[in-house]
Scaffold this active site. Structure first.
Site, PDB file in Angstrom:
ATOM      1  N   THR A 139       0.832  -1.211   0.000  1.00  0.00           N
ATOM      2  CA  THR A 139       0.000   0.000   0.000  1.00  0.00           C
ATOM      3  C   THR A 139       0.862   1.256   0.000  1.00  0.00           C
ATOM      4  O   THR A 139       0.384   2.342  -0.273  1.00  0.00           O
ATOM      5  CB  THR A 139      -0.907   0.035   1.251  1.00  0.00           C
ATOM      6  OG1 THR A 139      -0.084  -0.028   2.425  1.00  0.00           O
ATOM      7  CG2 THR A 139      -1.890  -1.120   1.258  1.00  0.00           C
ATOM      8  N   GLU A 156      -0.704  -8.666  10.204  1.00  0.00           N
ATOM      9  CA  GLU A 156      -1.855  -9.212  10.928  1.00  0.00           C
ATOM     10  C   GLU A 156      -2.124 -10.653  10.492  1.00  0.00           C
ATOM     11  O   GLU A 156      -2.751 -11.419  11.202  1.00  0.00           O
ATOM     12  CB  GLU A 156      -3.110  -8.355  10.676  1.00  0.00           C
ATOM     13  CG  GLU A 156      -3.293  -7.224  11.658  1.00  0.00           C
ATOM     14  CD  GLU A 156      -2.131  -6.240  11.692  1.00  0.00           C
ATOM     15  OE1 GLU A 156      -1.726  -5.761  10.609  1.00  0.00           O
ATOM     16  OE2 GLU A 156      -1.606  -5.978  12.773  1.00  0.00           O
ATOM     17  N   ASP A 181       0.103  -4.357  18.675  1.00  0.00           N
ATOM     18  CA  ASP A 181       0.033  -3.771  17.333  1.00  0.00           C
ATOM     19  C   ASP A 181       0.594  -2.347  17.337  1.00  0.00           C
ATOM     20  O   ASP A 181       0.181  -1.502  16.557  1.00  0.00           O
ATOM     21  CB  ASP A 181      -1.414  -3.784  16.783  1.00  0.00           C
ATOM     22  CG  ASP A 181      -1.493  -3.427  15.310  1.00  0.00           C
ATOM     23  OD1 ASP A 181      -0.455  -3.424  14.633  1.00  0.00           O
ATOM     24  OD2 ASP A 181      -2.611  -3.115  14.838  1.00  0.00           O
ATOM     25  N   LYS A 230       2.535   4.543  16.741  1.00  0.00           N
ATOM     26  CA  LYS A 230       1.204   4.228  17.266  1.00  0.00           C
ATOM     27  C   LYS A 230       1.125   4.302  18.785  1.00  0.00           C
ATOM     28  O   LYS A 230       0.072   4.560  19.336  1.00  0.00           O
ATOM     29  CB  LYS A 230       0.816   2.813  16.836  1.00  0.00           C
ATOM     30  CG  LYS A 230       0.223   2.692  15.450  1.00  0.00           C
ATOM     31  CD  LYS A 230      -0.287   1.260  15.292  1.00  0.00           C
ATOM     32  CE  LYS A 230      -0.859   0.999  13.932  1.00  0.00           C
ATOM     33  NZ  LYS A 230      -1.293  -0.423  13.830  1.00  0.00           N
ATOM     34  N   TRP A 240      -0.941   6.053   9.741  1.00  0.00           N
ATOM     35  CA  TRP A 240      -0.131   6.334   8.541  1.00  0.00           C
ATOM     36  C   TRP A 240      -0.258   7.781   8.092  1.00  0.00           C
ATOM     37  O   TRP A 240       0.547   8.241   7.274  1.00  0.00           O
ATOM     38  CB  TRP A 240      -0.568   5.419   7.386  1.00  0.00           C
ATOM     39  CG  TRP A 240      -1.971   5.724   6.962  1.00  0.00           C
ATOM     40  CD1 TRP A 240      -3.109   5.162   7.461  1.00  0.00           C
ATOM     41  CD2 TRP A 240      -2.387   6.729   6.047  1.00  0.00           C
ATOM     42  NE1 TRP A 240      -4.209   5.760   6.897  1.00  0.00           N
ATOM     43  CE2 TRP A 240      -3.790   6.719   6.018  1.00  0.00           C
ATOM     44  CE3 TRP A 240      -1.700   7.647   5.227  1.00  0.00           C
ATOM     45  CZ2 TRP A 240      -4.524   7.591   5.216  1.00  0.00           C
ATOM     46  CZ3 TRP A 240      -2.433   8.522   4.431  1.00  0.00           C
ATOM     47  CH2 TRP A 240      -3.834   8.481   4.427  1.00  0.00           C
ATOM     48  N   CYS A 250     -13.764  -6.425   8.644  1.00  0.00           N
ATOM     49  CA  CYS A 250     -14.245  -5.670   7.484  1.00  0.00           C
ATOM     50  C   CYS A 250     -15.691  -5.185   7.635  1.00  0.00           C
ATOM     51  O   CYS A 250     -16.081  -4.223   6.979  1.00  0.00           O
ATOM     52  CB  CYS A 250     -14.154  -6.512   6.213  1.00  0.00           C
ATOM     53  SG  CYS A 250     -12.461  -6.815   5.696  1.00  0.00           S
TER      54      CYS A 250
HETATM   55 CA    CA Z   1      -0.259  -3.713  12.285  1.00  0.00          CA
END
Ligand code: CA
Length: 701
Positions: A177, A195, A321, A348, A409, A625
């Site tokens: 991405t 993930e 994460d 993060k 991001w 999702c």
């Molecule tokens: Ca991650």
């Protein structure tokens, strides 16, 4: 005669070469110069990625006259995260599904477009939407990383492919991405997938041919073997001993390099950020032991060879994460009276780090939002002072920040004029709990965390209290004194990247659909524009024919929108747009045509499924999702989908994969037939307004 002919031909060739200006002639000197001049020729503008433009024709005095100069509408309604580049009057951008577009930057006249035709089923491997953050331009070529792992070089004049190389194992759940960067005739690209279960790396390819020059793996080879890669030596000497036994050997360990890559030409070092580990839970990953290098680290390597120089790990033994792959900015700051070459990152985990980029030594770190996982970062050791409760186990631990991060991001910007870093920040708690039944699920999410802990039914008061903790903000941060100078609170948590300009302005779009301009010194709002759609991408600015423009990709999406749609404005998916503004312009983009909500009558729909078990299966398999507890409204809101009215229709999608072209692949490898009917029973119940079935255990059926 022959000699004369040859001489003539030579003279002609020289004349032609002199007349034909080389297209997109970007090289290292030009990208380095863009750190201080008005050009925007690489992802973060120049190599240092400050996202500060000295352009000042649009200023605090006149920004109120900013209007739409031109726009373009795209054929995809998925998230738009790209930063356009402008080279010699041509604007290059990308959309979701890795499509590339080139326009006349003054008029908006399309020049060419390129569709890599990514298989829609690949969308299943993209944790956080099928987004793309943009291209790189170098010596007549435009480079794009496609979602399916290809790195593609296009002719900048025509958009035709010149070469293409598969940078990942297509059988594994890798995606790309991020935007490529080009350093010394090498195209740098990483990938995503931490993930799901992959082993991360960054690769340098020859910009002219696509031939691999070097590769750096971020974690040791689980087999213990050498890779024949630039990382072999450091992984043997520093890496391997930090990885005790655990699930990482099966799952791959994570540590993907999916976004931040910066370069310092003076030190000739490339710095890249590394993602979280796989599974998330360190207890499952490596028995709760070891720093797990280079997970959640910033790594510096030599540009020519990829040879390790230094690293700084923001989260040793990371378990939440908390990736360190967030955008990084290089700057020269005066700290304690001395000039320092620094690297700045707001990863993060919620702390703002200032690191000496010559040697990787931590200079300072301070939290820019409330955090609960650590009280501080020890400057002497560089290690966090963790709250012991953060190492969650069988009890639910409510923690800030959430896996979506205090900063994700969305690029931040640094203005050398104000000395401030403008951070698109966010706050959200997350319930961490060990998943004792964790087992490697090839192709699925592999977290070792019980996601049901975040889907537990709540009382109205609990829901209200939780909602009050979920916030977004734009923070003007003084990196020398490590404190906020001003803050703009946002109504939603998932907002856009930032641009700072010499006109004393900071631009940022927002989830509610506006793009704003603020006074960079005090945060006073000076301009806003309704885009009609959510905004997550960062604006950029450029000058053509003496006019300054501000360009911005519009279109909601990305990880926050996909996974937590119920916390964001209720809005159908709308086609992405590129909006380009200049002073006094009065163009208008037509209002979006809102897609009609399908009518669905569930009153006569029956099922023999068990909604309580369906709730568990849904939240373990579908919520990423479709939203926890089926509250989703962005990717299809399944409780309103006509497909749930019959078992056959629902089964055709879930088990037979008839919508694989949209990214909804068959789940037959994860679910049993009765699971599907149970999920349908849960969805039908939710569609009818039933209360959430209580469930306390992890699915073990
Ligand atoms: Ca991650």
């Amino acid at each position: 005669m022959k000699i004369i002919k040859l001489g003539l031909a030579l003279a002609l060739a020289v004349t032609v070469a002199a007349c034909q200006k080389p297209v997109a002639n970007v090289d290292g000197a030009r990208i380095a110069a863009a750190d201080t001049n008005a050009e925007w020729v690489s992802y973060g503008k120049g190599y240092s990625e400050q996202r500060f433009s000295p352009l000042d024709k649009i200023s605090t005095a006149n920004v109120g006259q900013l209007g739409l100069a031109w726009y373009a509408q795209f054929d995809t309604d998925r998230g738009q995260e790209a930063t356009p580049l402008v080279v010699d009057g041509v604007l290059y951008t990308t959309t979701a599904w890795s499509k590339v577009y080139a326009y006349d930057a003054a008029t908006g006249k399309p020049k060419w477009s390129y569709d890599p035709k990514v298989d829609g089923a690949k969308g299943f491997d993209a944790c956080c939407d099928v987004v793309n953050r943009g291209v790189a331009v170098w010596k007549g070529k435009v480079y794009v990383g496609a979602l399916d792992g290809r790195l593609i070089a296009l002719d900048a004049e025509t958009g035709k492919p010149v070469w293409s190389v598969q940078t990942t194992d297509p059988k594994k759940p890798f995606t790309i991405t991020g935007a490529p960067r080009v350093v010394k005739d090498k195209v740098l690209i990483g990938n995503s997938g931490a993930e799901y279960g992959v082993r991360g790396y960054i690769t340098a390819y020859d910009a002219a041919t696509g031939k691999q020059v070097w590769r750096f793996y971020t974690i040791p080879n689980p087999t213990g073997a050498a890779d024949g890669a630039a990382s072999d030596k450091v992984l043997r000497e520093k890496g391997q001993s930090t990885w005790p036994e655990g699930a990482w050997k099966l799952v791959g360990g994570g540590g993907t390099v999916w976004d931040a890559i910066v370069y310092d030409p003076a030190l000739d070092m490339i710095y890249f950020g590394v993602d979280n580990g796989t599974p998330w839970n360190q207890e499952q990953r490596s028995g709760g032991k070891g720093d797990n290098l280079f997970v959640s680290s910033i790594v510096a390597v030599k540009a020519d060879t990829g040879e390790y120089v230094w690293h700084y790990q923001v989260n040793p033994g990371e378990s939440w994460d908390y990736s360190a792959v967030q955008p990084m900015i290089l700057a020269d700051l005066t700290i304690g009276g001395a000039p320092r070459k620094v690297l700045m990152q707001a990863p993060k985990n919620g702390f703002f780090y200032v690191i000496d980029r010559t040697n990787g030594k931590l200079l300072s770190a301070k939290n820019f939002v409330p955090v609960t996982w650590a009280t501080s970062i020890d400057i002497a050791t560089g290690r966090p002072v963790e709250n012991p409760a953060a190492r969650y186990g069988k009890d639910v631990e409510l923690q800030m920040p959430a896996p979506l991060g205090a900063h994700n991001w969305h690029p931040m910007a640094f203005s050398p004029k104000t000395g401030l870093v403008y951070i698109p920040a966010q706050q959200m708690p997350f319930a961490f709990q060990n998943d004792p039944s964790f087992a490697y699920k090839p192709g699925g999410w592999n977290l070792g965390v019980n996601l049901l802990a975040n889907a537990a039914p709540m009382t109205a008061d609990q829901t209200k209290a939780l909602a009050a903790q979920i916030k977004g903000s734009l923070i003007a941060w003084d990196p020398v004194n490590q404190k906020a100078v001003w803050t703009v609170q946002r109504p939603y948590f998932w907002n856009a990247g930032v641009l700072a300009t010499g006109g004393g302005l900071v631009f940022q779009g927002a989830a509610e659909g506006q793009v704003y301009a603020y006074d960079a010194t005090n945060g006073k709002q000076l301009w806003s524009y309704p885009t009609g759609n959510g905004v997550i991408a960062p604006p950029m600015t450029y000058e053509v024919n003496g006019d300054q423009y501000v360009a911005l990709m519009v279109g909601s999406g990305g990880g926050g929108q996909v996974s937590a749609p119920s916390l964001l404005p209720t809005r159908p998916r709308l086609p992405g747009r590129l909006l380009v503004f200049k002073l006094g312009a009065t163009a208008k983009a037509p209002d979006f045509v809102l897609p009609a909500q399908p009518e669905i009558d569930l009153s006569k729909v029956t099922t023999n499924g068990d909604p309580k078990h369906g709730y568990v299966v849904f939240n373990n398999n579908c919520q990423v999702c479709h939203g926890a507890n089926a509250t989703g409204s962005w990717l299809p809101d399944l409780k309103r989908s006509p497909l749930i009215t019959t078992p056959a229709d629902f089964n055709s999608v879930v088990m037979e994969g008839v919508k694989a072209h949209n990214g909804m692949v068959s789940f037959s490898r994860f679910l049993k037939p009765q699971d599907v009917e149970d999920v349908r029973a849960f969805l039908v119940g939710q569609g009818k307004g039933d209360p959430l079935p209580g469930a306390t255990t992890v699915a073990a059926k």
